[in-house]
Design a protein around this motif. Structure first.
Motif, PDB file in Angstrom:
ATOM      1  N   ARG B 255      -5.434 -10.143   1.518  1.00 20.90           N
ATOM      2  CA  ARG B 255      -6.277  -9.422   2.475  1.00 20.90           C
ATOM      3  C   ARG B 255      -6.352  -7.952   2.038  1.00 20.90           C
ATOM      4  NH1 ARG B 255      -8.455 -13.239   5.389  1.00 20.90           N
ATOM      5  NH2 ARG B 255      -7.095 -14.579   6.608  1.00 20.90           N
ATOM      6  N   HIS B 257      -6.081  -5.262   3.596  1.00 16.99           N
ATOM      7  CA  HIS B 257      -5.100  -4.343   4.181  1.00 16.99           C
ATOM      8  C   HIS B 257      -3.679  -4.638   3.711  1.00 16.99           C
ATOM      9  CE1 HIS B 257      -3.466  -7.280   7.032  1.00 16.99           C
ATOM     10  NE2 HIS B 257      -4.686  -7.763   7.044  1.00 16.99           N
ATOM     11  N   GLU B 258      -3.498  -5.716   2.967  1.00 16.80           N
ATOM     12  CA  GLU B 258      -2.159  -6.046   2.470  1.00 16.80           C
ATOM     13  C   GLU B 258      -1.849  -5.347   1.145  1.00 16.80           C
ATOM     14  OE1 GLU B 258      -1.714 -10.626   4.143  1.00 16.80           O
ATOM     15  OE2 GLU B 258      -2.583 -10.288   2.172  1.00 16.80           O
ATOM     16  N   GLU B 260      -1.343  -2.071  -1.205  1.00 15.09           N
ATOM     17  CA  GLU B 260      -0.935  -0.676  -1.069  1.00 15.09           C
ATOM     18  C   GLU B 260      -1.442   0.111  -2.284  1.00 15.09           C
ATOM     19  OE1 GLU B 260       3.273   1.503  -0.161  1.00 15.09           O
ATOM     20  OE2 GLU B 260       3.226  -0.689  -0.051  1.00 15.09           O
ATOM     21  N   ILE B 286     -10.956   3.523   9.163  1.00 13.03           N
ATOM     22  CA  ILE B 286     -10.459   2.736   8.040  1.00 13.03           C
ATOM     23  C   ILE B 286     -11.339   3.013   6.817  1.00 13.03           C
ATOM     24  CG2 ILE B 286     -10.039   0.395   7.175  1.00 13.03           C
ATOM     25  CD1 ILE B 286      -8.216   1.002   9.447  1.00 13.03           C
ATOM     26  N   THR B 288     -12.487   2.011   2.950  1.00 12.97           N
ATOM     27  CA  THR B 288     -12.502   0.864   2.043  1.00 12.97           C
ATOM     28  C   THR B 288     -12.662   1.382   0.623  1.00 12.97           C
ATOM     29  OG1 THR B 288     -13.712  -0.269   3.776  1.00 12.97           O
ATOM     30  CG2 THR B 288     -13.513  -1.401   1.690  1.00 12.97           C
ATOM     31  N   VAL B 301      -9.675  -2.795  -1.039  1.00 14.59           N
ATOM     32  CA  VAL B 301      -8.449  -2.338  -0.387  1.00 14.59           C
ATOM     33  C   VAL B 301      -8.845  -1.587   0.875  1.00 14.59           C
ATOM     34  CG1 VAL B 301      -6.325  -0.989  -0.680  1.00 14.59           C
ATOM     35  CG2 VAL B 301      -7.430  -2.022  -2.666  1.00 14.59           C
ATOM     36  N   GLU B 302      -8.111  -1.819   1.975  1.00 14.49           N
ATOM     37  CA  GLU B 302      -8.334  -1.039   3.184  1.00 14.49           C
ATOM     38  C   GLU B 302      -7.132  -0.152   3.431  1.00 14.49           C
ATOM     39  OE1 GLU B 302     -11.087  -4.274   5.547  1.00 14.49           O
ATOM     40  OE2 GLU B 302      -9.134  -3.727   6.389  1.00 14.49           O
ATOM     41  N   LEU B 303      -7.354   1.124   3.682  1.00 17.78           N
ATOM     42  CA  LEU B 303      -6.259   2.005   4.049  1.00 17.78           C
ATOM     43  C   LEU B 303      -6.748   2.999   5.090  1.00 17.78           C
ATOM     44  CD1 LEU B 303      -5.774   4.523   1.133  1.00 17.78           C
ATOM     45  CD2 LEU B 303      -7.077   2.488   0.836  1.00 17.78           C
ATOM     46  N   SER B 304      -5.794   3.597   5.764  1.00 21.05           N
ATOM     47  CA  SER B 304      -6.184   4.530   6.818  1.00 21.05           C
ATOM     48  C   SER B 304      -6.740   5.798   6.189  1.00 21.05           C
ATOM     49  CB  SER B 304      -4.993   4.853   7.709  1.00 21.05           C
ATOM     50  OG  SER B 304      -4.072   5.638   6.972  1.00 21.05           O
TER      51      SER B 304
END
Lengths: 279, 328
Positions: B255, B257-258, B260, B286, B288, B301-304
């Protein structure tokens, strides 16, 4: 319109097109209608009224009303059931039924009349049996009703099928799930949804039933005062050079056509309003 | 009332719509039938309602232990909300809601005053007081849907079935109505089964998700467990965005968001790989990121936003990507 330049034409082209349209409509539609009324009244009111009061005319009107009075309700019943069956169910032979409904449109009315003579006439398939039991169909009211029914068979069904097709069966299914019986579904959900289309179909069916000439002409036998319907009576009068009388009777048919068209446009006006409100 | 479905199959000619389906819908639950179009979910719903019948066989459908397989839709006592509501166009809102009571045989039919009381009570429940005289075409999509709901509830159904309840609504109304329906369900506690092709809707709204594919049930479980422990690649892909990473002969599912993202200097060869930032999208909380691995594969990748700001990345930068171990 000035603002829709893409489809606008120069002034003289527009005038020419409008002129052609008006001429065609006048010559082919309005002129004959006017001629019917003009001929009917040429010898004055008295002759007009007298021709309608004549016994043969009176019996023709009566016969026409009886034939339409029997065939239109029966065809309405049939048309609604056929449309219901065809649009709400999927079954074997569905497309065959659909094609059969159109058959009377495809067959020449003369053939449609002859078929019944072949079946029920004195020398027809069932002729001897009918004679034995003293039942008259051909050259009598039953034959005229049967021929009229055959010719006007598709009108109601043809009007309803596309309408019911687009409506789908969601509302009927919703009604069933809410506990409605078959009759309740039909009278409370289906019928209100198709009422204008149905009225329109019945009107067209009636107009044709009263105006049918070909098929009825074959089975009627033209017995004056007995088996002549209004269109047949007009023809008889015409052949006897009684032009004013012929046209006087014709005005009744023309009047029927005008009333039908009037109601039809009123219905379209009403339903047009309704459907534009829906979405 | 619970719904139990026992080995139901349905074929339309050569086409199999349902292939030996068994399912338990617990009493009082809100269960989602989730799947792409053509997976058989609507057919299953219609069979539960009695609108379609399964192929002859040993299977059947029971409400609270009572076999209803032979009971007609008319007598089955389910509430059904159609995708396009199927409101009676020629009737007012009140007449629509009253329909199920008015068609009762006269011995069971409530008095006129009782019917109109019940109609008002239901309209209050779905928050449509004051609209009883309107026609369906005078209502908004969301209002129509609530009329359909009130109409379905008027007959005090044993179970409630909804076909794509939010399918015909626009995005904002959808969100509001979704939240409202969840609350509503918790208030009335009626066993509810609904069909959707929207995974977000199914996960957010339901107690139990049934993922369907090609006439079969792929997986059943609580939203969280179906999302976290998908039993097949199909479920993995269907429930949200996923990266497919080719590792030798195997495909690994990750996923967004998994994953890093670290500075390239922090790269640990045991767990991380180097990659280049290929694309960056950071409107909203969020961000992308699309990164290109050295072997040419792309990963989303999703990160804040906060993480993104700390890394202060731009397109073309080299980063280390930690492919977190899968939790199953």
């Amino acid at each position: 319109m000035r603002h829709c330049s893409a489809i606008s034409e120069s002034a003289w082209v527009r005038r020419l097109l409008i002129g052609v349209a008006v001429t065609i409509i006048s010559v082919f539609l309005l002129l004959p209608l006017a001629a019917v009324f003009a001929e009917a009244f040429r010898k004055g009111w008295e002759i007009f009224l007298a021709s309608l009061h004549e016994e043969a005319a009176f019996s023709a009107i009566k016969l026409t009303l009886i034939a339409a009075g029997i065939s239109v309700p029966l065809n309405t019943l049939f048309g609604v059931s056929a449309a219901w069956l065809i649009t709400k169910f999927r079954f074997r032979g569905r497309s065959l039924l659909l094609a059969l409904i159109d058959l009377p449109f495809a067959v020449s009315p003369v053939i449609a009349g002859l078929v019944w003579v072949l079946l029920f006439g004195a020398k027809g398939w069932f002729g001897p049996w009918l004679e034995l039991h003293d039942i008259r169909i051909i050259f009598a009211l039953p034959g005229i009703v049967i021929a009229t029914m055959f010719v006007t068979f598709p009108f109601v069904a043809r009007e309803l099928i596309p309408l019911m097709e687009t409506q789908g069966s969601d509302q009927e299914e919703a009604a069933i799930i809410l506990g409605a019986s078959g009759w309740q579904v039909f009278f409370r959900v289906t019928l209100p949804n198709i009422k204008w289309g149905l009225l329109y179909g019945v009107l067209l069916c009636n107009a044709r039933a009263m105006g049918e000439f070909g098929a009825v002409s074959v089975v009627s036998g033209h017995i004056r005062g007995e088996t002549n319907t209004l269109p047949l009576h007009v023809e008889v009068l015409y052949n006897e050079y009684q032009f004013s009388a012929a046209f006087a009777c014709a005005t009744l048919l023309a009047f029927l056509a005008l009333v039908t068209l009037g109601i039809k446009s009123a219905v379209e006006h009403l339903t047009g309003h309704q459907s534009s409100n829906h979405q | 009332m619970s719904i139990s479905i026992q080995s139901i199959s349905k074929t339309f000619g050569a086409y199999t719509a349902l292939d030996n389906i068994s399912l338990e819908v617990p009493n009082g639950s809100l269960t989602a039938l989730l799947g792409p179009s053509g997976s058989g979910k609507t057919t299953l719903l219609r069979i539960v309602a009695g609108l379609d019948f399964p192929d002859p066989g040993p299977g059947g459908i029971a409400f609270h232990g009572d076999d209803v397989s032979e009971v007609s839709a008319r007598k089955r006592g389910v509430g059904f909300v159609f995708q396009h509501y199927a409101l009676f166009q020629h009737m007012s809102v009140a007449q629509n809601v009253a329909f199920g009571l008015r068609v009762l045989p006269s011995a069971q039919r409530p008095k006129k005053s009782e019917i109109s009381d019940r109609v008002l009570e239901l309209l209050k429940l779905v928050r449509l007081e004051g609209l009883e005289g309107r026609r369906p075409h005078e209502l908004s999509g969301g209002q129509r849907q609530r009329v359909a709901l009130a109409r379905a509830l008027a007959i005090r159904p044993k179970v409630l079935l909804l076909d794509e309840p939010f399918g015909a609504l626009d995005a904002q109304v959808r969100k509001d109505l979704r939240r409202w329906l969840r609350q509503f369900h918790d208030e009335i506690g009626l066993t509810t089964l609904f069909v959707t092709h929207d995974q977000e809707e199914a996960l957010e709204l339901s107690d139990q998700v049934v993922v369907m594919r090609n006439a079969r049930i792929e997986q059943v479980g609580k939203p969280q467990s179906v999302y976290d422990q998908p039993r097949s690649p199909f479920v993995y892909e269907f429930l949200g965005n996923v990266n497919k990473l080719q590792e030798g002969k195997n495909v690994r599912y990750l996923r967004p968001h998994e994953i890093e993202v670290l500075f390239a200097a922090e790269c640990d060869p045991a767990t991380d790989v180097l990659a280049r930032v290929h694309h960056l999208f950071s409107a909203g909380p969020i961000a992308t990121l699309t990164v290109k691995l050295e072997d040419g594969q792309f990963l989303d990748v999703e990160l804040s936003r906060k993480q993104l700001d700390e890394l202060s990345l731009s397109v073309g930068d080299e980063v280390a990507v930690r492919l977190a171990e899968r939790t199953d």
